[in-house]
Scaffold this active site. Sequence first.
Site, mmCIF file in Angstrom:
data_model
loop_
_atom_site.group_PDB
_atom_site.id
_atom_site.type_symbol
_atom_site.label_atom_id
_atom_site.label_comp_id
_atom_site.label_asym_id
_atom_site.label_seq_id
_atom_site.Cartn_x
_atom_site.Cartn_y
_atom_site.Cartn_z
ATOM 1 N N GLY A 276 -12.847 -62.315 34.350
ATOM 2 C CA GLY A 276 -12.234 -61.242 33.151
ATOM 3 C C GLY A 276 -10.985 -61.629 33.303
ATOM 4 C CD GLU A 318 -20.093 -62.011 34.579
ATOM 5 O OE1 GLU A 318 -19.488 -61.409 34.540
ATOM 6 O OE2 GLU A 318 -21.608 -62.771 34.827
ATOM 7 N NE ARG A 321 -9.225 -57.640 29.411
ATOM 8 C CZ ARG A 321 -9.385 -56.605 29.076
ATOM 9 N NH1 ARG A 321 -7.678 -55.966 29.052
ATOM 10 N NH2 ARG A 321 -9.833 -55.921 30.562
ATOM 11 N NE ARG A 358 -8.259 -52.181 26.411
ATOM 12 C CZ ARG A 358 -6.817 -52.812 26.810
ATOM 13 N NH1 ARG A 358 -6.366 -52.917 26.140
ATOM 14 N NH2 ARG A 358 -6.655 -53.249 27.884
ATOM 15 C CE1 TYR A 362 -10.334 -48.556 30.750
ATOM 16 C CE2 TYR A 362 -9.422 -49.768 29.463
ATOM 17 C CZ TYR A 362 -10.357 -49.488 30.148
ATOM 18 O OH TYR A 362 -11.898 -49.306 30.475
ATOM 19 C CB CYS A 389 -5.384 -33.837 16.103
ATOM 20 S SG CYS A 389 -4.914 -31.392 15.852
ATOM 21 C CD GLU A 390 -5.705 -35.369 21.325
ATOM 22 O OE1 GLU A 390 -5.723 -34.963 22.493
ATOM 23 O OE2 GLU A 390 -7.388 -34.141 21.396
#
Length: 461
Positions: A276, A318, A321, A358, A362, A389-390
């Site tokens: 990560g 791993e 991203r 995101r 986040y 519409c937000e």
Amino acid sequence: MRAHEAGALHGDIGNRGPAWLRTPADVNALVPQLWPRTATRAADGALAVGRLGVREIAAEFGTPVYVLDEDDLRSRCRDFRAAFADADVYYAGKAFLCRAVVRMIAEEGLYLDVCTGGELATALSAGMPPERIGFHGNNKSVAELTRALDAGVGRIVLDSFTEIDRLTALARERGVRPGVLIRVTVGVEAHTHEFIATAHEDQKFGFSLAGGAAAAAAFKVLDEDVLDLRGLHSHIGSQIFDANGFEVSARRVLALQAQIRDARGVELPELDLGGGFGIAYTTQDDPSAPQELAKRLRKIVDGECAAERLAVPHLSIEPGRAIVGPAVLTLYEVGTVKDVDGIRTYVSVDGGMSDNIRTALYDASYSATLASRASTAQPLLARVVGKHCESGDIVVKDEFLPADVQPGDLVAVPGTGAYCRSMASNYNHVPRPPVVAVRDGRARLIVRRETEEDLLALDVG
């Protein structure tokens, strides 16, 4: 900063921006760590990627469009393979997955982790060698596990006692002995967003180390002797810049490995430390190079193994991203520019939270640049917003764009390779954008744009 009843995204009222954001000396300049490696400004001032101008990309494929720099993606694969030459490097399928990318990472020698039947189906359909696939997930169904066994998936990461029983029954029924890892929740809370920190105790993944569940799970697998327990797995979160968490995690998981050896006389041959690793979304981010990460992790594992008198296990990592995230930018067209009473300038583009959730989910930060041309205008602190519409439909919370940004301009947002297309939605019935791979002056469509016909095809009412 003022408090605001509508939440943090509305709290920084005014035109100052965050403390880390500096007014650029040149609003056209590209900060290298933010952009795909082949991104440049052409002679006419327009952005180019893979030796192809973004205006040409927009003309052929429309906007919004995800633009994948294939050379960048492949070079990051090679960087991690070279740095972790004696380890297995797993590409994170959940970050972004399509058949073309599966083939790229397979050609570059990487492994692939998946966490659903759909991701597994994509991997297999693209020809990923099944022995190089790891299968994650906290609630794998019988059908998913059956498919993994029948395909010959290399590693299945066990996440619950129910799953141990489920997989044991399926393996016994088929007369196979799949390789498995025990996912251990080590109690290390990474310095990242609450929703993407995955090793503290109060969350859905893995077996608790502190409560004894991880040891019990390992003993259960060994005693039943149906599954091939290859090792332990630990993942402390994502977008991680500080390696100290890995040191604590490795110490705890290797102590469990020593406990298993002492109790059952079995020294597990593998260890997956997760990863990560963080990437640069803005100038405040400072990611480490793969060689630096590899050096630090090897030192940690070697030291802890020596302390526990364990042979150094075969390592898996791993990067998450860190491979695909920086390799992609999203290209938008500006629709409106609105100054709100000198408080803020809103630059509205033709995408938004349906192609990048995101920022809303986040509170993630992104950067942006005027991509279709250069400008001599002064920098203007703006907020790049979408068409949904937000009020929380924000793509880039704060960024300096030229003061002459106008409708019809193209704006590019870097660092959108991870989780943007994967988490994209059809909110407001907006079709999802295409993904275009660019290389050596050529573009090829690898995921086509959704159409209104695609949306209506599922509506059977």
